[in-house]
Design a protein around this motif. Structure first.
Motif, PDB file in Angstrom:
ATOM      1  N   ALA A  84      31.894 -55.821  13.903  1.00 40.09           N
ATOM      2  CA  ALA A  84      32.924 -54.778  13.981  1.00 40.09           C
ATOM      3  C   ALA A  84      34.320 -55.403  14.058  1.00 40.09           C
ATOM      4  N   ALA A  85      34.461 -56.471  14.836  1.00 40.50           N
ATOM      5  CA  ALA A  85      35.761 -57.151  14.914  1.00 40.50           C
ATOM      6  C   ALA A  85      36.136 -57.743  13.560  1.00 40.50           C
ATOM      7  N   GLY A  86      35.176 -58.330  12.876  1.00 37.89           N
ATOM      8  CA  GLY A  86      35.442 -58.855  11.531  1.00 37.89           C
ATOM      9  C   GLY A  86      35.826 -57.761  10.557  1.00 37.89           C
ATOM     10  N   ALA A  87      35.201 -56.598  10.684  1.00 34.73           N
ATOM     11  CA  ALA A  87      35.538 -55.473   9.813  1.00 34.73           C
ATOM     12  C   ALA A  87      36.967 -54.998  10.060  1.00 34.73           C
ATOM     13  N   VAL A  88      37.371 -54.961  11.327  1.00 33.13           N
ATOM     14  CA  VAL A  88      38.748 -54.566  11.649  1.00 33.13           C
ATOM     15  C   VAL A  88      39.733 -55.570  11.048  1.00 33.13           C
ATOM     16  N   LEU A  89      39.431 -56.850  11.173  1.00 29.91           N
ATOM     17  CA  LEU A  89      40.308 -57.876  10.592  1.00 29.91           C
ATOM     18  C   LEU A  89      40.360 -57.766   9.070  1.00 29.91           C
ATOM     19  N   ALA A  90      39.220 -57.507   8.448  1.00 34.71           N
ATOM     20  CA  ALA A  90      39.202 -57.337   6.992  1.00 34.71           C
ATOM     21  C   ALA A  90      40.043 -56.130   6.588  1.00 34.71           C
ATOM     22  N   GLY A  91      39.918 -55.029   7.336  1.00 35.04           N
ATOM     23  CA  GLY A  91      40.725 -53.846   7.053  1.00 35.04           C
ATOM     24  C   GLY A  91      42.208 -54.123   7.214  1.00 35.04           C
ATOM     25  N   ALA A  92      42.561 -54.868   8.250  1.00 35.70           N
ATOM     26  CA  ALA A  92      43.970 -55.224   8.459  1.00 35.70           C
ATOM     27  C   ALA A  92      44.486 -56.090   7.312  1.00 35.70           C
ATOM     28  N   ALA A  93      43.656 -57.003   6.825  1.00 38.09           N
ATOM     29  CA  ALA A  93      44.064 -57.852   5.703  1.00 38.09           C
ATOM     30  C   ALA A  93      44.275 -57.019   4.444  1.00 38.09           C
ATOM     31  N   VAL A  94      43.410 -56.038   4.211  1.00 34.40           N
ATOM     32  CA  VAL A  94      43.564 -55.171   3.037  1.00 34.40           C
ATOM     33  C   VAL A  94      44.851 -54.369   3.149  1.00 34.40           C
ATOM     34  N   VAL A  95      45.102 -53.793   4.318  1.00 29.84           N
ATOM     35  CA  VAL A  95      46.321 -52.994   4.508  1.00 29.84           C
ATOM     36  C   VAL A  95      47.565 -53.867   4.343  1.00 29.84           C
ATOM     37  N   ARG A  97      47.984 -56.327   2.459  1.00 26.61           N
ATOM     38  CA  ARG A  97      48.196 -56.658   1.046  1.00 26.61           C
ATOM     39  C   ARG A  97      48.344 -55.436   0.153  1.00 26.61           C
ATOM     40  N   ALA A  98      48.230 -54.247   0.718  1.00 28.07           N
ATOM     41  CA  ALA A  98      48.193 -53.030  -0.095  1.00 28.07           C
ATOM     42  C   ALA A  98      49.559 -52.369  -0.238  1.00 28.07           C
ATOM     43  N   GLY A  99      50.637 -53.096  -0.048  1.00 29.97           N
ATOM     44  CA  GLY A  99      51.976 -52.522  -0.125  1.00 29.97           C
ATOM     45  C   GLY A  99      52.230 -51.689  -1.362  1.00 29.97           C
TER      46      GLY A  99
END
Length: 184
Positions: A84-95, A97-99
């Motif tokens: 779950a922590a890894g998923a949150v970090l992955a989501g943060a990385a996507v956001v 880069r999603a400018g």
């Protein structure tokens, strides 16, 4: 279904996955970002299901408070937490880069956020209070379904909208399973 109906953490993971599905349907993300987010949701849900199964198996094997049982349960719960922590970090990385995709979606975000909030509220009822009343469950399911139809009409990423629909249906089915059977 049992885990969604009875396990608090699975309910939280389903709600988080639903939020990812709703948000992902609003923003045209690159394919790699889409696949990464979908995989994260699937892994967390699968890990929580395995954790529930392992806890039930340990409880079946012993009713005593044993060190080995505690270790097995704690290790399985820790694995879910790590995913779950890894998923949150992955989501943060996507956001992060999603400018450009977020900028392109900006004119629609207000309406999409309102639809998403309504779906999440209906799902929250079904996941948290869905056993209280069969009638209230039907109203929440109908409201969430209607809002999901609106989200589907506006979607820019069908896999995420499909994820949202599937997780909302799972929440509704779990609530129906918990609801007391009433005669008509």
């Amino acid at each position: 279904m049992h885990a969604v109906a009875h396990e608090r953490n699975m309910k939280l993971h389903v709600a988080a996955g639903l939020a990812v599905g709703l948000a992902g349907g609003c923003v045209a993300l690159p394919l790699a970002a889409q696949l990464g987010l979908l995989l994260c949701v699937a892994l967390v849900l699968a890990a929580e299901a395995f954790n529930t199964a392992l806890e039930a198996l340990v409880d079946l094997c012993t009713t005593e408070l044993r060190r080995e049982a505690r270790i097995a349960k704690d290790a399985a719960a820790g694995a879910v937490l790590a995913l779950a922590a890894g998923a949150v970090l992955a989501g943060a990385a996507v956001v992060a880069r999603a400018g450009p995709a977020l900028s392109a979606a900006r004119p629609r975000l207000g309406a999409d956020a309102a639809i998403g909030a309504g779906v999440l509220a209906a799902a929250g009822w079904l996941l948290g209070r869905g056993h209280a009343s069969g009638r209230a469950n039907r109203v929440a399911t109908a409201l969430g379904g209607a809002l999901l139809a609106g989200a589907a009409h506006r979607t820019v990423a069908w896999p995420f909208t499909g994820l949202a629909v599937a997780l909302f249906a799972l929440a509704a089915a779990a609530a129906a399973r918990r609801s007391p059977q009433v005669s008509r």
